[in-house]
Design an enzyme around this catalytic site. Sequence first.
Site, short mmCIF file in Angstrom:
data_model
loop_
_atom_site.label_atom_id
_atom_site.label_comp_id
_atom_site.label_asym_id
_atom_site.label_seq_id
_atom_site.Cartn_x
_atom_site.Cartn_y
_atom_site.Cartn_z
N TYR A 276 -12.64 -5.78 33.37
CA TYR A 276 -14.08 -6.27 33.62
C TYR A 276 -14.56 -5.49 34.92
O TYR A 276 -14.10 -5.89 36.13
CB TYR A 276 -14.04 -7.70 33.65
CG TYR A 276 -15.36 -8.34 34.20
CD1 TYR A 276 -15.31 -9.38 35.28
CD2 TYR A 276 -16.67 -8.13 33.51
CE1 TYR A 276 -16.43 -10.01 35.60
CE2 TYR A 276 -17.88 -9.00 33.96
CZ TYR A 276 -17.59 -9.79 34.92
OH TYR A 276 -18.65 -10.67 35.53
N ASP B 211 -7.15 -15.18 33.85
CA ASP B 211 -8.62 -15.22 33.44
C ASP B 211 -8.91 -15.50 32.01
O ASP B 211 -9.04 -14.64 31.26
CB ASP B 211 -9.60 -14.43 33.79
CG ASP B 211 -10.99 -14.58 33.86
OD1 ASP B 211 -11.39 -15.45 33.09
OD2 ASP B 211 -11.95 -13.81 34.21
N LYS C 141 -18.53 -18.20 28.05
CA LYS C 141 -18.39 -17.54 27.07
C LYS C 141 -18.16 -18.38 25.75
O LYS C 141 -18.74 -18.09 24.84
CB LYS C 141 -17.38 -16.45 27.36
CG LYS C 141 -17.55 -15.90 28.48
CD LYS C 141 -18.62 -14.84 28.50
CE LYS C 141 -18.74 -14.19 29.95
NZ LYS C 141 -19.96 -13.49 30.15
N ILE D 110 -11.31 -16.80 30.06
CA ILE D 110 -12.65 -17.32 29.93
C ILE D 110 -13.06 -16.93 28.49
O ILE D 110 -14.13 -17.76 27.84
CB ILE D 110 -13.59 -16.52 30.88
CG1 ILE D 110 -15.07 -17.08 30.86
CG2 ILE D 110 -13.65 -14.79 30.50
CD1 ILE D 110 -15.98 -16.56 31.74
#
Lengths: 499, 505
Positions: free
Chosen positions: A156, A241, A282, A243
Amino acid sequence: MGSLMKGGGVSGAILSRIATNDQHGENSEYFDGWKAYDKDPFHLSRNPHGIIQMGLAENQLCLDLIKDWIKENPKASVCTPEGVHQFSDIANFQDYHGLREFRQAIAHFMGKARGGRVTFDPERIVMSGGATGANETIMFCLADPGDVFLVPSPYYAAFDRDLRWRTGVEIVPVHCSSSNNFKLNVEAVEWAYKKALESNKNVKGLLFTNPSNPLGTILDKDTLMNIVRFVTRKNIHLVVDEIYAATVFAGENFVSVAEVVKDLGDSEVNADLIHIVYSLSKDMGLPGFRVGIVYSYNDLVVSCARKMSSFGLVSSQTQLMLASMLSDDQFVDNFLMESSRRLGIRHDALTLGLKKAGITCLISTAGLFVWMDLRHLLRNRNSFKSEIELWHIIINKVKLNVSPGSSFQCTEPGWFRVCFANMDDDTLHVALRRIQDFMSKNSNKVAEKASNNDQIIQNNNAKKQKWKQSNLRLSFRRLYEDGLSSPGIMSPHSPLLRT
Amino acid sequence: MRLIVPLQGVVQGRGGLFVGSLIPCCLFYFLQLYLKRRRSPPPPPPPPDSDSSSELPRTSSRSSLFTRGNSIGRVRVSSRAAPLAKPPDSPYYIGLERVKTDPYDRVTNRDGIIQLGLAESTLCFDLLQRWMSENLMDSLMMQSDGSGFDVSTIAMYQPFEGLLEAFADFMSRIMGGNVSFDPSNMVITAGGTPAVEVLAFCLADHGNAFLIPSPYYPGFDRDIKFRTGIELIPVHCRSSDNFTVTVSALEQALNQARKRGSKVSGILFSNPSNPVGNILSRETLHAILSFAQEKNIHVISDEIFAGSVYGVDKEFVSMAEVVAASASGDFDKSRVHIIYGLSKDLSLPGFRTGVIYSFHEDVVSAAKKLMRFSSMPVPVQRILISLLSDTRFIEEYMAAHRQRIRDKHFLFVEGLKQLGIPCAESGGGLYCWVDMSSLLTSYSEKGELELFEKLLSVAKINATPGTACYCIEPGWFRCCFTALADEDIPVIMERIKLLAEPSTS
């Protein structure tokens, strides 16, 4: 005024390094696409020739469900006649522990988003200012300036800012390549770790997003277990992470690191090293609510992160509303199922459309985007300059804002991330049509550039992927035709997964 | 330990090579060893039992081979996190924790500890509540063009049109209406706490320092020092000046800092001040600004209590007004920065609303980017636009807010006066600065902390002692009175009397 005075001789008081360096990344050329979009944003009726935004990983597919819930539950908000009696408690509430109901609801939701295969302890839930704040906070807790975190690439793009800017932490990428579909494995991590140590770097841990951004792939349980064993052996931290946990729409179930911690014995995993970052931006499509979560198995880290959460607390009335929404089991079950279903349909529409244009994507079963392979369109296959050139063509001629692989630190030019969940169906069709038109006009150029070898490899890949995709689609469709209503969309016991 | 071998002598191959290179090598290693020992004291061993109230209940505890305290691989966290293994040692936090164990309730727990340590106001909740129930449902749910509820407007992450303008207008009203605020100089954050931290990150590097008149708000220690690594250097103020800062004190503190090798980047102060509650005069503000101009440092004015001014004869003047009123050649206004928020004036700490107002456009630009780490949620932005643009309500609210604080302040101070306990003169804030030196057994920090403990355990009152605020005169306590009902005040006075009696006998 400021610029006059800043450098202006003796009179300007100087600013800090953080305020004046470029580590926020917003001056990078990767924002060209965004700037172009801002100048000429697409709108179906008002600006049908504008640039379509496909660089924003947001989930707008299920907002109608949320809207209905809010309308039907006025008591959940302090801003309605039915709910305003809670106002005085909520308006004054700024305890950094957060509302107990909120933490319980989040822990409950996190469990559901992982198919109920693992439970989370509300006492370990710490708030932060969105996932952005959560990633930064965990860095502040685990590492000192100059320490290193290994991060598998492509990663990311904003990690460069979130993990490094104020914390002074360094990122050392663990390069993954297309030769094995960018899959992360322990050997690559070991190698990067060794190399970092050899250059006298102090490696504090490993951080990665799972499901992956930008790849959309999920890590299988064995690899995850091996990674957990590895960090335990080397006594370094692991931050996952998660998410995109609930954005899985096909294939294997998502395996959270929490599941691995549960399954591995005490001798194999030191839970004090394991931390999870989460958010509702998300999975639930609520980035505007700024809900970031740090979940750690390490009591000291929980305590430290909690004190830092004052710098990014979730607003109390948001906590109240979400506590109510996320404890509504019926709503959550339905939401998770619908969201997966719609994401799957959208993903298939995009990949099918791309295939018609002769473009393949990395096989992915999660996320709000696909990792598109445009290597065959590069003027020079090994040049990032060619990738940027191609990118500018896509922005200016095809009029789409996609994200080039180099912005994700990908080591191979020619890959692009394309988001599909932040628009409606009509917009997607327009985008696909544009791509198909562009490709058919330029297909002869493509044929000239690709060598024979390339062509054969491509054909083989396309065949393999077609086979895999059709298989996946088959199992997926059957699942729905049979009307399964389990909340964990892919029940591990379902015989249909075997196909 | 890094092994760096000085190779110079070896490489140059001079005579006496062996000894010539060995001795410097040894000295070098010993130096590194010494430095390493000094630099990183071993992390404190964690407390063996976890029954202090400030620690988390250990739920799914895993007693594995690897848990802390055992030999194999102790888990290393950052140097910021390590000290947090110990329970907090500032009386400010200790007091807050103690109240949680036994909180006072008028009905259900009359013997509980009364909270006077948290500067919050509940005096005007009725007004806010009424406004919310009458106005909010529509503004939250409907589109601005009235076309119906679209949840994407609150769910998606985007800044709201009109928020900065509404806020700038509101700030201007709150601060007396004599100066206007420019929305392009404003950055909105999720609370006053992140506003202070973000501004600190922009103005100073790790290891730099801010001068701060003391006594000061204990929370600044965490808000500013924790993650930025910026030092706070107290500039002591005395009761003889009613704790107002003087330029000579600032000068002295700056010189001492420079002698120590500290680089001072700015001055931070609260106006109305916390914990004393006095309002800085125009002259004082001017003098501070001149001083900063002369020394080429920043000025940060924390004006978060600007709307909570109740002194009849005192006028609050914002630093923005001083800047606007001065001639253009006098000051470089890009060194002036103001912090504001709605937690005190509008009693909405839970909503998390803070403002950085800076005249330096690079600071505004950097702060906007840093805002990503603590941004205001969109639904709150929506509510605030409605709230802050309802000027009629705001006028009504501010008048009531000031009046009610004034009334409560009068009752509280009178009650203390009856007991022979004086307070410092104050004109703003949600608290008063109380001189309890007559109750001290010894006029020292130790005596003050003993009194603090007695207040907590015997009188069952949590007041913040001056030591926590870096006050050099012992015996002063901050008492916040704006969350009390009128009938609570006699209860408090009775309890304090308990402490007064034995010490006079």
